[in-house]
Design an enzyme around this catalytic site. Structure first.
Site, PDB file in Angstrom:
ATOM      1  CG  ASP A 115       1.584  -3.661   1.089  1.00 56.58           C
ATOM      2  OD1 ASP A 115       0.283  -4.310   1.522  1.00 56.58           O
ATOM      3  OD2 ASP A 115       2.017  -2.896   1.444  1.00 56.58           O
ATOM      4  CE  LYS A 180       3.972   0.502   0.918  1.00 55.13           C
ATOM      5  NZ  LYS A 180       4.160  -1.192   0.876  1.00 55.13           N
ATOM      6  CE  LYS A 214       2.738  -0.095   4.381  1.00 50.75           C
ATOM      7  NZ  LYS A 214       2.840  -1.562   3.904  1.00 50.75           N
TER       8      LYS A 214
END
Length: 256
Positions: A115, A180, A214
């Site tokens: 991430d 994300k 996300k």
């Protein structure tokens, strides 16, 4: 009605990245990470999301489990304030070399996913002068990651609508796995919002891109999580996974 509730709960569990990135003063980090892994196995969460220094422990604790390990890359060490970040962004401000070093260490320790925090200052500068700072870094990260999925954290609280679109496009062009929304480290920020999830989803559709989304940052309730999934997110990053799942046990064998 019970079957619907169970089905929804299974859907939620399989979308959650059970997250532990901050610690209270004096908190035993090893114990906290052990609890995180135990909860993820029990509830059947998709992944745990941790700092690189905790990947090795997670790898040991989750051996034999389908729960994935996601390592954050270039993640802030402490919370920052929204107003100050709008004046001078620091989120994602690690050098590319530092991020690549974290990636190498995380993968060696057993991370399955990465991430990555996008450099917000670079992204804004690219928007002003047409530069390729962020695309260049994303390409370097994608290459370093190999076949491991990369989720790019674009920190929507610090971006305009056009900058969110530009960041999403850069992620699609770099062939990442997901966009994300947030680190959850912006004091005074909103984190994930349905509006921004919708904007990212619309941008990806226009690009005919298969990237996932996300939703992360401030996701604390089951209602929020379901709404984000319905809006187009495929994963939920949250430190409130147990609260979201509370009193809705899995019945189809999905708990690990």
């Amino acid at each position: 009605m019970q079957d619907v509730a169970v089905s929804t709960n299974v859907r939620l569990a399989r979308a959650i990245d059970h997250t532990k990135l901050t610690f209270a003063p004096g908190e035993d980090e090893a114990q906290a990470i052990a609890r995180l892994c135990s909860e993820a196995r029990e509830m059947g969460f998709y992944a745990v999301c941790v700092r690189p220094r905790h990947v090795g422990l997670c790898h040991e604790l989750l051996a034999g489990s389908p729960v994935k390990i996601a390592a954050v890359i270039g993640f802030p060490s402490q919370k920052v304030q929204l107003e100050a970040e709008w004046r001078q962004p620091t989120i994602g401000g690690f050098s590319t070399a530092e991020k690549l070093a974290e990636i190498a260490a995380s993968l060696q320790a057993g991370a399955d996913e990465l991430d990555l925090v996008v450099n917000v200052a670079d992204l804004k500068q690219d928007a002003q002068d047409g530069g390729c700072r962020v695309p260049d870094e994303l390409q370097a990260v994608r290459q370093a990651a190999g076949e491991h999925p990369v989720k790019a954290i674009i920190e929507t609280d610090l971006l305009t609508t056009s900058e969110i679109t530009q960041a999403t496009s850069a992620c699609a062009q770099a062939d990442l796995a997901m966009v994300k929304t947030s680190t959850g480290m912006i004091g005074g920020g909103k984190g994930a919002t349905l509006e921004n999830i919708g904007l990212i989803a619309e941008t990806l559709r226009a690009l005919n891109s298969p990237l996932g989304i996300k939703a992360s940052g401030g996701v604390q309730t089951r209602e929020q999580a379901v709404a984000f999934l319905d809006a187009g997110a495929c994963r939920i990053g949250t430190s409130s996974g147990i609260a979201i799942m509370q009193n809705m046990p899995l019945h189809d064998g999905a708990g690990y």
